[in-house]
Design a protein around this motif. Structure first.
Motif, PDB file in Angstrom:
ATOM      1  N   LYS A  65       8.858  -4.424  -6.270  1.00 14.11           N
ATOM      2  CA  LYS A  65       9.671  -3.660  -7.206  1.00 14.11           C
ATOM      3  C   LYS A  65       8.778  -2.921  -8.206  1.00 14.11           C
ATOM      4  CE  LYS A  65      13.118  -5.583  -5.101  1.00 14.11           C
ATOM      5  NZ  LYS A  65      12.356  -6.517  -4.235  1.00 14.11           N
ATOM      6  N   ASP A  66       9.403  -2.155  -9.085  1.00 14.53           N
ATOM      7  CA  ASP A  66       8.641  -1.336 -10.031  1.00 14.53           C
ATOM      8  C   ASP A  66       7.689  -2.181 -10.880  1.00 14.53           C
ATOM      9  OD1 ASP A  66       9.888   0.912  -9.076  1.00 14.53           O
ATOM     10  OD2 ASP A  66      11.313   1.084 -10.732  1.00 14.53           O
ATOM     11  N   ASP A  67       8.139  -3.352 -11.316  1.00 13.55           N
ATOM     12  CA  ASP A  67       7.276  -4.222 -12.111  1.00 13.55           C
ATOM     13  C   ASP A  67       6.051  -4.652 -11.317  1.00 13.55           C
ATOM     14  OD1 ASP A  67       8.978  -4.028 -14.218  1.00 13.55           O
ATOM     15  OD2 ASP A  67       9.810  -6.038 -14.053  1.00 13.55           O
ATOM     16  N   ASP A  68       6.266  -5.018 -10.048  1.00  9.55           N
ATOM     17  CA  ASP A  68       5.154  -5.435  -9.192  1.00  9.55           C
ATOM     18  C   ASP A  68       4.147  -4.300  -9.020  1.00  9.55           C
ATOM     19  OD1 ASP A  68       6.456  -7.995  -8.493  1.00  9.55           O
ATOM     20  OD2 ASP A  68       7.827  -6.757  -7.305  1.00  9.55           O
ATOM     21  N   ILE A  69       4.646  -3.116  -8.777  1.00  7.06           N
ATOM     22  CA  ILE A  69       3.782  -1.953  -8.550  1.00  7.06           C
ATOM     23  C   ILE A  69       3.031  -1.589  -9.827  1.00  7.06           C
ATOM     24  CG2 ILE A  69       3.755   0.490  -7.939  1.00  7.06           C
ATOM     25  CD1 ILE A  69       4.355  -1.571  -5.649  1.00  7.06           C
ATOM     26  N   ALA A  70       3.690  -1.703 -10.966  1.00 11.32           N
ATOM     27  CA  ALA A  70       3.018  -1.419 -12.233  1.00 11.32           C
ATOM     28  C   ALA A  70       1.856  -2.384 -12.455  1.00 11.32           C
ATOM     29  CB  ALA A  70       4.018  -1.518 -13.391  1.00 11.32           C
ATOM     30  N   GLY A  71       2.029  -3.624 -12.011  1.00 12.71           N
ATOM     31  CA  GLY A  71       0.956  -4.599 -12.141  1.00 12.71           C
ATOM     32  C   GLY A  71      -0.267  -4.216 -11.338  1.00 12.71           C
ATOM     33  N   MET A  80       0.810  -1.225   0.000  1.00 11.76           N
ATOM     34  CA  MET A  80       0.000   0.000   0.000  1.00 11.76           C
ATOM     35  C   MET A  80       0.838   1.267   0.000  1.00 11.76           C
ATOM     36  SD  MET A  80      -3.184  -0.851  -0.278  1.00 11.76           S
ATOM     37  CE  MET A  80      -2.466  -1.958  -1.518  1.00 11.76           C
ATOM     38  N   THR A  81       2.000   1.255   0.621  1.00  8.15           N
ATOM     39  CA  THR A  81       2.819   2.467   0.662  1.00  8.15           C
ATOM     40  C   THR A  81       3.479   2.770  -0.671  1.00  8.15           C
ATOM     41  OG1 THR A  81       4.695   1.166   1.495  1.00  8.15           O
ATOM     42  CG2 THR A  81       3.297   2.272   3.130  1.00  8.15           C
ATOM     43  N   ARG A  82       3.469   1.797  -1.599  1.00  7.89           N
ATOM     44  CA  ARG A  82       4.130   2.000  -2.887  1.00  7.89           C
ATOM     45  C   ARG A  82       3.158   2.095  -4.051  1.00  7.89           C
ATOM     46  NH1 ARG A  82       8.858  -0.814  -4.989  1.00  7.89           N
ATOM     47  NH2 ARG A  82       9.173   1.308  -5.759  1.00  7.89           N
ATOM     48  N   THR A  83       1.921   1.678  -3.868  1.00  8.79           N
ATOM     49  CA  THR A  83       0.983   1.630  -4.996  1.00  8.79           C
ATOM     50  C   THR A  83       0.229   2.951  -5.135  1.00  8.79           C
ATOM     51  OG1 THR A  83      -0.611   0.532  -3.520  1.00  8.79           O
ATOM     52  CG2 THR A  83       0.689  -0.860  -4.974  1.00  8.79           C
ATOM     53  N   THR A  84       0.965   4.012  -5.402  1.00  6.60           N
ATOM     54  CA  THR A  84       0.354   5.336  -5.526  1.00  6.60           C
ATOM     55  C   THR A  84      -0.489   5.472  -6.791  1.00  6.60           C
ATOM     56  OG1 THR A  84       2.397   6.135  -6.552  1.00  6.60           O
ATOM     57  CG2 THR A  84       2.157   6.440  -4.179  1.00  6.60           C
ATOM     58  N   GLY A  85      -0.268   4.615  -7.779  1.00  4.61           N
ATOM     59  CA  GLY A  85      -1.047   4.692  -9.010  1.00  4.61           C
ATOM     60  C   GLY A  85      -2.283   3.829  -8.996  1.00  4.61           C
ATOM     61  N   SER A  86      -2.633   3.283  -7.837  1.00  2.63           N
ATOM     62  CA  SER A  86      -3.778   2.392  -7.715  1.00  2.63           C
ATOM     63  C   SER A  86      -4.757   2.929  -6.680  1.00  2.63           C
ATOM     64  CB  SER A  86      -3.310   0.993  -7.306  1.00  2.63           C
ATOM     65  OG  SER A  86      -4.389   0.174  -6.910  1.00  2.63           O
ATOM     66  N   TYR A  87      -6.044   2.683  -6.926  1.00  2.00           N
ATOM     67  CA  TYR A  87      -7.058   3.087  -5.951  1.00  2.00           C
ATOM     68  C   TYR A  87      -7.231   2.048  -4.846  1.00  2.00           C
ATOM     69  CZ  TYR A  87     -10.126  -0.162  -8.525  1.00  2.00           C
ATOM     70  OH  TYR A  87     -10.670  -1.264  -9.131  1.00  2.00           O
ATOM     71  N   PHE A  88      -6.723   0.855  -5.038  1.00  2.00           N
ATOM     72  CA  PHE A  88      -7.056  -0.260  -4.160  1.00  2.00           C
ATOM     73  C   PHE A  88      -6.429  -0.104  -2.781  1.00  2.00           C
ATOM     74  CE2 PHE A  88      -7.371  -4.720  -2.840  1.00  2.00           C
ATOM     75  CZ  PHE A  88      -8.654  -4.994  -3.263  1.00  2.00           C
TER      76      PHE A  88
END
Length: 322
Positions: free
Chosen positions: A254-260, A73-81
């Protein structure tokens, strides 16, 4: 003879010319239509069974579960979830019917989900450190095809001694000493809708990364990673299927995980529905209170299993001595 542990389970990834272009998150997909699966609400509640794990205090288990949730949650700034935590309050059952994501530690002589009134006992591979069961609607052509309705995490405390790497470890009792946060962070990735970034065996043709590329074998990536920045970038993702013993690399998506995660639940498509399981109103959500009413689930559910599998292999003497 020393051993090397591998955390894994199937799903794919593709390799590109350099680390910068190695983006390769993989979304889990439905069995019939191969549509990517996703949550239709804005949040999910996670609650542990009160039995906990015999190797750690309940307070430590609850703290680490919340830390593993926060890692995403602290890294998924591009997600609403959003993930929300519910403190342990009693025994819980793994079932899609409660729409509650539970964390259960399995103990005993075999890594199995016990039989219930409505289902038979289910046993898993003893090499699995954990299994996440994702239940979703699987009906090709239906508007709700791919909607996740429940996801539960079962931890294999039969074959694994869950510990907190970085703290004083208990004496080994013969089971694999496995970092709890590392394992849970990976499993929560499955709960969110991500699959592995490498494969252990053959893949369905449609199970590819976000660029439409087939996943490479985990073993090929592991063996070639020191000579390939692209392979190395995949190897360190949270959703990579294997890891060395006592690994903590998967604690940090990582960045790939967060992009997903951003692709599964992009900010601009927030449904603004967040319901506390078993209640008619929600609490603790940063989203609009509402009640989701999905289509009838009769005959539409398919359960997908994903998780971490520990592979033990003897190392060559030269490896062990290095």
């Amino acid at each position: 003879m020393s051993a090397h542990n591998w955390l894994g389970l199937a799903v794919a990834v593709t390799l590109f010319g350099n680390a910068a272009s190695a983006s390769a998150y993989v979304r889990s997909r439905t069995a019939d239509s191969c549509n990517p699966i996703y949550w239709q609400q804005s949040c999910v509640y996670i609650q542990p069974d009160s039995s906990f794990v015999p190797d750690m205090t309940g307070a430590d288990v609850e703290r680490i579960i919340q830390k593993s949730m926060s890692n995403w949650m602290t890294r998924t700034t591009g997600s609403y979830f959003k993930l929300h935590y519910l403190p342990a309050s009693g025994p819980l059952t793994v079932t899609y019917k409660d729409h509650l994501s539970v964390v259960v530690f399995r103990t005993g002589t075999k890594f199995c989900r016990p039989a219930t009134d409505s289902s038979a006992q289910v046993c898993y591979d003893s090499s699995a450190a954990a299994v996440t069961t994702v239940s979703y609607i699987n009906k090709k052509g239906d508007p709700s095809d791919g909607v996740i309705v429940d996801a539960d995490i079962e931890m294999n405390a039969v074959n694994n001694q869950f510990v907190e790497i970085g703290k004083t470890l208990p004496a080994s009792d013969g089971r694999n000493q496995t970092d709890l946060e590392n394992t849970l962070t990976h499993e929560i990735g499955h709960l969110l809708g991500l699959d592995h970034t490498c494969r252990l065996s053959a893949d369905p043709a449609c199970l590819t990364d976000e660029k439409g590329q087939a996943r490479q074998l985990c073993d090929v990536i592991e063996k070639g990673r020191l000579l390939s920045p692209a392979y190395q970038a995949l190897y360190v993702t949270t959703m990579f299927a294997v890891a060395p013993q006592k690994d903590i690399e998967k604690r940090t998506p990582k960045d790939d995980d967060i992009a997903g995660i951003a692709a599964i639940s992009p900010l601009g498509k927030d449904p603004n529905v967040c319901e506390l399981p078993g209640a008619t109103t929600s609490s603790g959500c940063s989203c609009e209170v509402g009640r989701q009413k999905p289509s009838s689930l009769a005959g539409l559910l398919l359960t997908g299993l994903a998780g971490l599998v520990l592979f033990r292999r003897k190392r060559r003497a030269s490896d062990a001595d290095s």
